[in-house]
Design a protein around this motif. Structure first.
Motif, mmCIF file in Angstrom:
data_model
loop_
_atom_site.group_PDB
_atom_site.id
_atom_site.type_symbol
_atom_site.label_atom_id
_atom_site.label_comp_id
_atom_site.label_asym_id
_atom_site.label_seq_id
_atom_site.Cartn_x
_atom_site.Cartn_y
_atom_site.Cartn_z
ATOM 1 N N ASN A 105 -100.341 40.802 -28.823
ATOM 2 C CA ASN A 105 -99.004 40.620 -28.249
ATOM 3 C C ASN A 105 -98.994 39.530 -27.179
ATOM 4 O O ASN A 105 -98.020 38.785 -27.039
ATOM 5 C CB ASN A 105 -98.502 41.936 -27.664
ATOM 6 C CG ASN A 105 -98.178 42.962 -28.750
ATOM 7 O OD1 ASN A 105 -97.854 42.587 -29.879
ATOM 8 N ND2 ASN A 105 -98.270 44.239 -28.416
ATOM 9 N N LEU A 106 -100.080 39.436 -26.409
ATOM 10 C CA LEU A 106 -100.180 38.412 -25.380
ATOM 11 C C LEU A 106 -100.147 37.021 -25.997
ATOM 12 O O LEU A 106 -99.383 36.143 -25.563
ATOM 13 C CB LEU A 106 -101.470 38.592 -24.585
ATOM 14 C CG LEU A 106 -101.836 37.462 -23.618
ATOM 15 C CD1 LEU A 106 -100.789 37.333 -22.524
ATOM 16 C CD2 LEU A 106 -103.216 37.689 -23.020
ATOM 17 N N ILE A 107 -100.978 36.808 -27.027
ATOM 18 C CA ILE A 107 -101.031 35.498 -27.676
ATOM 19 C C ILE A 107 -99.709 35.192 -28.379
ATOM 20 O O ILE A 107 -99.217 34.056 -28.340
ATOM 21 C CB ILE A 107 -102.209 35.440 -28.675
ATOM 22 C CG1 ILE A 107 -103.535 35.598 -27.921
ATOM 23 C CG2 ILE A 107 -102.200 34.118 -29.452
ATOM 24 C CD1 ILE A 107 -104.744 35.699 -28.818
ATOM 25 N N LYS A 108 -99.111 36.212 -28.980
ATOM 26 C CA LYS A 108 -97.822 36.017 -29.653
ATOM 27 C C LYS A 108 -96.748 35.605 -28.661
ATOM 28 O O LYS A 108 -95.912 34.728 -28.936
ATOM 29 C CB LYS A 108 -97.413 37.304 -30.369
ATOM 30 C CG LYS A 108 -96.152 37.163 -31.215
ATOM 31 C CD LYS A 108 -95.855 38.450 -31.963
ATOM 32 C CE LYS A 108 -94.595 38.282 -32.829
ATOM 33 N NZ LYS A 108 -94.296 39.533 -33.568
ATOM 34 N N GLU A 109 -96.774 36.207 -27.483
ATOM 35 C CA GLU A 109 -95.790 35.877 -26.441
ATOM 36 C C GLU A 109 -95.988 34.455 -25.917
ATOM 37 O O GLU A 109 -95.027 33.740 -25.633
ATOM 38 C CB GLU A 109 -95.905 36.880 -25.289
ATOM 39 C CG GLU A 109 -94.865 36.678 -24.197
ATOM 40 C CD GLU A 109 -94.992 37.703 -23.084
ATOM 41 O OE1 GLU A 109 -94.381 37.491 -22.019
ATOM 42 O OE2 GLU A 109 -95.705 38.708 -23.284
ATOM 43 N N LEU A 110 -97.252 34.040 -25.802
ATOM 44 C CA LEU A 110 -97.538 32.673 -25.346
ATOM 45 C C LEU A 110 -97.058 31.644 -26.365
ATOM 46 O O LEU A 110 -96.781 30.494 -26.014
ATOM 47 C CB LEU A 110 -99.043 32.509 -25.107
ATOM 48 C CG LEU A 110 -99.616 33.263 -23.906
ATOM 49 C CD1 LEU A 110 -101.136 33.194 -23.913
ATOM 50 C CD2 LEU A 110 -99.070 32.695 -22.598
ATOM 51 N N ASN A 111 -97.022 32.053 -27.635
ATOM 52 C CA ASN A 111 -96.511 31.212 -28.718
ATOM 53 C C ASN A 111 -97.164 29.825 -28.749
ATOM 54 O O ASN A 111 -96.494 28.788 -28.696
ATOM 55 C CB ASN A 111 -94.990 31.063 -28.583
ATOM 56 C CG ASN A 111 -94.352 30.453 -29.826
ATOM 57 O OD1 ASN A 111 -94.879 30.595 -30.930
ATOM 58 N ND2 ASN A 111 -93.238 29.753 -29.643
ATOM 59 N N PRO A 112 -98.488 29.760 -28.861
ATOM 60 C CA PRO A 112 -99.167 28.459 -28.833
ATOM 61 C C PRO A 112 -98.941 27.666 -30.122
ATOM 62 O O PRO A 112 -98.841 28.239 -31.205
ATOM 63 C CB PRO A 112 -100.638 28.852 -28.696
ATOM 64 C CG PRO A 112 -100.721 30.191 -29.371
ATOM 65 C CD PRO A 112 -99.427 30.879 -29.048
ATOM 66 N N ASP A 113 -98.883 26.350 -29.991
ATOM 67 C CA ASP A 113 -98.823 25.491 -31.172
ATOM 68 C C ASP A 113 -100.210 25.390 -31.812
ATOM 69 O O ASP A 113 -100.338 25.327 -33.040
ATOM 70 C CB ASP A 113 -98.346 24.083 -30.798
ATOM 71 C CG ASP A 113 -96.898 24.077 -30.340
ATOM 72 O OD1 ASP A 113 -96.077 24.735 -31.001
ATOM 73 O OD2 ASP A 113 -96.608 23.440 -29.318
ATOM 74 N N LEU A 114 -101.232 25.359 -30.961
ATOM 75 C CA LEU A 114 -102.604 25.177 -31.431
ATOM 76 C C LEU A 114 -103.545 25.947 -30.512
ATOM 77 O O LEU A 114 -103.348 25.993 -29.304
ATOM 78 C CB LEU A 114 -102.962 23.677 -31.406
ATOM 79 C CG LEU A 114 -104.367 23.285 -31.846
ATOM 80 C CD1 LEU A 114 -104.523 23.443 -33.353
ATOM 81 C CD2 LEU A 114 -104.670 21.838 -31.436
ATOM 82 N N ILE A 115 -104.578 26.541 -31.099
ATOM 83 C CA ILE A 115 -105.623 27.211 -30.321
ATOM 84 C C ILE A 115 -106.946 26.501 -30.581
ATOM 85 O O ILE A 115 -107.261 26.163 -31.722
ATOM 86 C CB ILE A 115 -105.740 28.703 -30.694
ATOM 87 C CG1 ILE A 115 -104.485 29.470 -30.254
ATOM 88 C CG2 ILE A 115 -106.981 29.337 -30.054
ATOM 89 C CD1 ILE A 115 -104.488 30.944 -30.640
#
Length: 335
Positions: free
Chosen positions: A25-35
């Motif tokens: 959920n944390l990563i989804k909320e950050l909504n990154p274009d690229l990791i």
């Protein structure tokens, strides 16, 4: 990275696991274009791989598909490669099997150790990573599918993997020692004490007297000479147990190691290693633990098939004996 982020007021998150709903959920909320992943060493869950719009890319310290998995820098040195490099690749569900974007190469010299090669690959990796990110941003990043049939794997070192087998050739011992310098460090045993070996030189000389693993000569100003499977090596950097690192000359001057002393040469191979090696050599089509054809798994356990053939017999009777011993030990543990 963390220090830079904190100094520039960039939020830092350090979850204990990527497999929790909280992390997802944390990563989804950050909504990154690229990791970007560097030296993570664990499988990333599929649901997280699918989150960033442009994917997840990884910096891997080998020229894929060779040396997937842990310790690729060590493996390149141990197996005597003349060159290695860095691969910038897309993360896939299978370990280090994603499409490659860019690679950067470097020659391996006899002066290289794990540390020097690591530092050189670190610079190449940083350069190629920035190049890859710019290509992805422009929508111009290439995707080269790996030839999975040519994949080789290396796993994390166990203590017994670091013990020197003096039956090997002087070149193989030279490569092993520098490939483990300074980490995890090759070692040998003497009177139940560990002697870590950080440096050896090929001596290019055979000795008729003495046994393999025995100190058969001393060279003033250089160090003691140990007999190997095909010749001899000079110990140039040694750290006796609970003592400081000593040069070969210091070892001689301190009279710490003398001619006639013999290091332990017993190899601690496990029943699983015996069974696995038998399957590799007797049946090249055996698909192994990672699903790749075993004839391509040279180096899986930090040994080549030839090395292992020299250390143990792969007769079925011996495989059965190893299995029985393993089962017997398991029963003892239960009781």
């Amino acid at each position: 990275v963390k220090e830079y982020a904190l100094a520039n007021n960039i939020p830092v998150y350090q979850p204990n696991s990527l497999k929790t709903e909280e992390t997802y959920n944390l990563i989804k909320e950050l909504n990154p274009d690229l990791i970007v992943v560097v030296a993570y060493g664990k499988i990333i869950p599929k649901e997280i791989i699918e989150l960033p719009k442009l994917g997840i890319i990884n910096v891997h310290s080998s020229l894929l598909p060779k040396y997937r998995g842990a310790a690729p820098i060590n493996a390149a040195l141990i197996h005597g490669e003349e060159k290695t490099g860095v691969s910038i690749m897309y993360i896939a569900e299978e370990l280090d099997a994603g499409d490659v974007i860019l690679t950067g190469e470097t020659e391996i010299t006899d002066e290289d150790t794990f540390l020097t090669l690591h530092d050189r690959l670190m610079e190449i990796g940083a350069e190629k990573l920035l190049e890859a990110v710019k290509l992805i941003e422009k929508g111009e990043a290439p995707r080269t599918v790996q030839n999975h049939s040519e994949a080789t794997f290396v796993k994390p070192f166990r203590k017994e993997d670091c013990k020197i087998n003096w039956n090997l050739t002087e070149r193989e011992i030279f490569n092993m020692v520098r490939g483990m310098n300074p980490f995890p460090s090759a070692y040998t045993m003497l009177d139940d004490k560990i002697f870590k070996i950080y440096g050896v030189k090929e001596n290019f000389k055979k000795y008729e007297d003495g046994e393999v693993g025995e100190i058969v000569d001393t060279i003033k100003g250089k160090g003691v000479v140990v007999k190997t499977g095909n010749g001899s090596v000079i110990l140039t950097e040694v750290k006796p147990e609970n003592k400081k690192l000593l040069s070969g000359a210091d070892i001689l001057n301190g009279n710490i190691l003398k001619k006639g002393i013999k290091f332990s040469n017993e190899q601690e191979l496990q029943a699983d290693d015996v069974e696995f090696t038998y399957k590799v050599i007797s049946d090249p089509s055996y698909t192994g633990r990672y699903g790749a054809t075993c004839q391509h798994l040279v180096g899986y356990a930090e040994y080549s098939q030839q090395d292992l053939m020299g250390q143990i017999s792969t007769k079925e009777a011996e495989v059965d004996a190893a299995k029985k011993a393993k089962d017997k030990n398991a029963q003892k543990a239960e009781n």
